[in-house]
Write a protein that holds these residues in place. Structure first.
Motif, PDB file in Angstrom:
ATOM      1  N   GLY A   1      -9.674 -37.040  11.250  1.00 10.07           N
ATOM      2  CA  GLY A   1     -11.031 -36.656  10.884  1.00 10.07           C
ATOM      3  C   GLY A   1     -12.093 -37.422  11.649  1.00 10.07           C
ATOM      4  N   MET A   2     -11.907 -38.739  11.774  1.00 11.76           N
ATOM      5  CA  MET A   2     -12.899 -39.562  12.463  1.00 11.76           C
ATOM      6  C   MET A   2     -12.898 -39.306  13.966  1.00 11.76           C
ATOM      7  N   LEU A   3     -11.746 -39.040  14.560  1.00 15.69           N
ATOM      8  CA  LEU A   3     -11.694 -38.750  15.996  1.00 15.69           C
ATOM      9  C   LEU A   3     -12.370 -37.420  16.314  1.00 15.69           C
ATOM     10  N   ILE A   4     -12.294 -36.468  15.378  1.00 19.59           N
ATOM     11  CA  ILE A   4     -12.899 -35.150  15.600  1.00 19.59           C
ATOM     12  C   ILE A   4     -14.388 -35.156  15.269  1.00 19.59           C
ATOM     13  N   TRP A   5     -14.746 -35.698  14.101  1.00 14.78           N
ATOM     14  CA  TRP A   5     -16.126 -35.609  13.621  1.00 14.78           C
ATOM     15  C   TRP A   5     -16.853 -36.953  13.582  1.00 14.78           C
ATOM     16  N   GLY A   6     -16.257 -37.991  14.168  1.00 12.16           N
ATOM     17  CA  GLY A   6     -16.823 -39.331  14.069  1.00 12.16           C
ATOM     18  C   GLY A   6     -18.257 -39.437  14.557  1.00 12.16           C
ATOM     19  N   GLU A   7     -18.547 -38.840  15.722  1.00 14.22           N
ATOM     20  CA  GLU A   7     -19.901 -38.944  16.282  1.00 14.22           C
ATOM     21  C   GLU A   7     -20.922 -38.260  15.383  1.00 14.22           C
ATOM     22  N   ARG A   8     -20.591 -37.089  14.844  1.00 18.28           N
ATOM     23  CA  ARG A   8     -21.513 -36.382  13.943  1.00 18.28           C
ATOM     24  C   ARG A   8     -21.772 -37.203  12.683  1.00 18.28           C
ATOM     25  N   ILE A   9     -20.716 -37.814  12.160  1.00 18.48           N
ATOM     26  CA  ILE A   9     -20.853 -38.624  10.943  1.00 18.48           C
ATOM     27  C   ILE A   9     -21.760 -39.817  11.198  1.00 18.48           C
ATOM     28  N   LEU A  10     -21.579 -40.483  12.326  1.00 16.24           N
ATOM     29  CA  LEU A  10     -22.396 -41.655  12.650  1.00 16.24           C
ATOM     30  C   LEU A  10     -23.856 -41.268  12.833  1.00 16.24           C
ATOM     31  N   LEU A  11     -24.119 -40.135  13.468  1.00 17.47           N
ATOM     32  CA  LEU A  11     -25.497 -39.661  13.614  1.00 17.47           C
ATOM     33  C   LEU A  11     -26.107 -39.349  12.250  1.00 17.47           C
ATOM     34  N   MET A  12     -25.309 -38.759  11.380  1.00 14.98           N
ATOM     35  CA  MET A  12     -25.773 -38.443  10.030  1.00 14.98           C
ATOM     36  C   MET A  12     -26.039 -39.706   9.225  1.00 14.98           C
ATOM     37  N   PHE A  13     -25.284 -40.781   9.518  1.00 13.03           N
ATOM     38  CA  PHE A  13     -25.420 -42.033   8.784  1.00 13.03           C
ATOM     39  C   PHE A  13     -26.515 -42.937   9.330  1.00 13.03           C
ATOM     40  N   GLY A  14     -27.282 -42.462  10.315  1.00  7.63           N
ATOM     41  CA  GLY A  14     -28.440 -43.241  10.763  1.00  7.63           C
ATOM     42  C   GLY A  14     -28.392 -43.728  12.186  1.00  7.63           C
ATOM     43  N   ALA A  15     -27.391 -43.345  12.981  1.00  8.41           N
ATOM     44  CA  ALA A  15     -27.331 -43.787  14.374  1.00  8.41           C
ATOM     45  C   ALA A  15     -28.373 -43.039  15.206  1.00  8.41           C
ATOM     46  N   SER A  16     -29.007 -43.763  16.142  1.00  9.14           N
ATOM     47  CA  SER A  16     -29.977 -43.150  17.042  1.00  9.14           C
ATOM     48  C   SER A  16     -29.316 -42.849  18.377  1.00  9.14           C
ATOM     49  N   GLU A  17     -30.037 -42.172  19.256  1.00  7.64           N
ATOM     50  CA  GLU A  17     -29.501 -41.863  20.576  1.00  7.64           C
ATOM     51  C   GLU A  17     -29.239 -43.131  21.381  1.00  7.64           C
ATOM     52  N   ASN A  18     -30.027 -44.191  21.118  1.00  9.41           N
ATOM     53  CA  ASN A  18     -29.879 -45.443  21.865  1.00  9.41           C
ATOM     54  C   ASN A  18     -28.610 -46.198  21.480  1.00  9.41           C
ATOM     55  N   MET A  19     -28.197 -46.082  20.216  1.00 11.96           N
ATOM     56  CA  MET A  19     -27.060 -46.879  19.731  1.00 11.96           C
ATOM     57  C   MET A  19     -25.783 -46.078  19.530  1.00 11.96           C
ATOM     58  N   ILE A  20     -25.873 -44.749  19.585  1.00  8.68           N
ATOM     59  CA  ILE A  20     -24.720 -43.928  19.233  1.00  8.68           C
ATOM     60  C   ILE A  20     -23.532 -44.197  20.159  1.00  8.68           C
ATOM     61  N   GLY A  21     -23.798 -44.496  21.434  1.00  6.27           N
ATOM     62  CA  GLY A  21     -22.713 -44.787  22.355  1.00  6.27           C
ATOM     63  C   GLY A  21     -21.907 -46.000  21.930  1.00  6.27           C
ATOM     64  N   TYR A  22     -22.619 -47.060  21.491  1.00  2.00           N
ATOM     65  CA  TYR A  22     -21.953 -48.275  21.019  1.00  2.00           C
ATOM     66  C   TYR A  22     -21.158 -47.993  19.747  1.00  2.00           C
ATOM     67  N   ALA A  23     -21.774 -47.257  18.822  1.00  2.00           N
ATOM     68  CA  ALA A  23     -21.123 -46.963  17.550  1.00  2.00           C
ATOM     69  C   ALA A  23     -19.858 -46.136  17.751  1.00  2.00           C
ATOM     70  N   VAL A  24     -19.929 -45.141  18.630  1.00  2.00           N
ATOM     71  CA  VAL A  24     -18.768 -44.281  18.893  1.00  2.00           C
ATOM     72  C   VAL A  24     -17.654 -45.071  19.574  1.00  2.00           C
ATOM     73  N   ASP A  25     -18.034 -45.930  20.537  1.00  2.00           N
ATOM     74  CA  ASP A  25     -17.031 -46.755  21.219  1.00  2.00           C
ATOM     75  C   ASP A  25     -16.260 -47.622  20.228  1.00  2.00           C
ATOM     76  N   TYR A  26     -16.977 -48.196  19.278  1.00  2.00           N
ATOM     77  CA  TYR A  26     -16.329 -49.067  18.284  1.00  2.00           C
ATOM     78  C   TYR A  26     -15.444 -48.253  17.344  1.00  2.00           C
ATOM     79  N   MET A  27     -15.972 -47.139  16.833  1.00  2.00           N
ATOM     80  CA  MET A  27     -15.256 -46.383  15.809  1.00  2.00           C
ATOM     81  C   MET A  27     -14.010 -45.688  16.366  1.00  2.00           C
ATOM     82  N   ARG A  28     -14.057 -45.218  17.603  1.00  5.59           N
ATOM     83  CA  ARG A  28     -12.888 -44.524  18.166  1.00  5.59           C
ATOM     84  C   ARG A  28     -11.690 -45.464  18.249  1.00  5.59           C
ATOM     85  N   ILE A  29     -11.945 -46.690  18.669  1.00  2.00           N
ATOM     86  CA  ILE A  29     -10.854 -47.672  18.754  1.00  2.00           C
ATOM     87  C   ILE A  29     -10.446 -48.121  17.362  1.00  2.00           C
ATOM     88  N   TYR A  30     -11.426 -48.380  16.506  1.00  5.63           N
ATOM     89  CA  TYR A  30     -11.139 -48.832  15.144  1.00  5.63           C
ATOM     90  C   TYR A  30     -10.293 -47.804  14.403  1.00  5.63           C
TER      91      TYR A  30
END
Length: 302
Positions: A117-146
């Motif tokens: 679920g997180m590998l498929i929809w992780g980026e959408r979830i993070l954007l919904m949870f408050g991530a901005s365009e400036n930080m989304i790359g960092y958040a996605v990089d962390y969550m995909r590995i995590y």
């Protein structure tokens, strides 16, 4: 039954007040050490020469997601542990082993579903949870590995509670400590030395949780454990699992609702304060966790 010192089981022989202290103190310390995982990551990421503030904000946005994932471990462990304790009180070790095996099977299934679920929809979830365009790359990089280490995280959080339930509080605390120490040692090496940045922090966390998981599983399969984690019993028996799920539903929902508050903070702060406000709230959340850690430790000891 024997405890870690080889004497009679402390749950049968020790006075309640002394037993509560013996069980609660390591539990509180385990909660403290557990917080170090996320806190140490924030400390090293925040001091990155390039993009430290955005990376810290990105990590802050992932925190509610991580806590949401850990709520499923609480669903299984906080429900399964009391049922195992009751079975041990009745001296029904085989039943306790079957419950633990069923709980592990459920944790494995949950881990697979959460990872997918997180590998498929992780980026959408993070954007919904408050991530901005400036930080989304960092958040996605962390969550995909995590997320690739979700199975280790679910098993270490879920199964370690079954060690505490048997009265081996020092061993359960040591399992948490080993993982935290590995995380602290690997963070600067991977973040700075290897130049991996926030991805290095995620790799360090996954490796640390994997090692902790190995120690936990090995103990539950050893002769020291009152109940054994047997491959034969690692299958979902819904007659055993449903009472565990009903018991674990309350702590899991409490953790999820707390995350909803954190998500509300992030989304509102992102709108009116930007990345810096989200990063600042991330640091404050870590401070608040230190203030509140006493309560779950006391509850687990009880």
């Amino acid at each position: 039954m024997k405890n870690e010192n080889g004497s009679s089981n402390i749950l049968e022989t020790m006075p309640v007040k002394a037993l509560f202290v013996k069980m609660a103190v390591p539990a509180v310390l385990s909660q403290l050490i557990n917080i170090l995982y996320n806190l140490v990551d924030k400390m090293f990421i925040g001091h990155m020469e390039s993009g430290g503030a955005q990376a810290l904000a990105g990590l802050g946005v992932t925190t509610p997601v991580i806590l949401f994932l850990s709520a499923f471990a609480a669903l299984v462990s906080m429900g399964g542990a009391p049922k195992i304790a009751i079975a041990l009180g009745k001296n029904e070790r085989e039943l306790a082993e079957r419950i633990m095996g069923s709980c592990m099977a459920l944790l494995l299934v949950i881990s697979a579903l959460l990872t997918a679920g997180m590998l498929i929809w992780g980026e959408r979830i993070l954007l919904m949870f408050g991530a901005s365009e400036n930080m989304i790359g960092y958040a996605v990089d962390y969550m995909r590995i995590y997320c690739l280490g979700t199975v280790f995280i679910q098993l270490s959080l879920g199964l370690n509670t079954f060690i505490t339930t048997q009265g081996f509080t020092k061993i359960s605390m040591m399992n948490v400590t080993i993982g935290a120490l590995i995380n602290v040692m690997l963070d600067p090496i991977l973040i700075y030395g290897c130049g991996l940045g926030i991805r290095g922090a995620a790799i360090a966390t996954v490796i640390a949780q994997a090692v902790s998981c190995i120690f936990i599983v090995r103990f539950l399969q050893s002769e020291k454990s009152m109940i054994k984690l047997r491959i034969l019993y690692i299958r979902m028996d819904w007659k055993l699992l449903m009472p565990c799920i009903m018991l674990g539903m309350s702590p899991a929902l409490m953790q999820i609702t707390e995350n909803m508050v954190a998500i509300s903070f992030n989304t509102v702060l992102q709108r009116y304060g930007g990345d810096l406000a989200v990063a600042s709230m991330s640091i404050l959340n870590s401070v608040m966790q230190f203030v509140m850690l006493l309560l779950p430790g006391l509850v687990q000891g009880a």
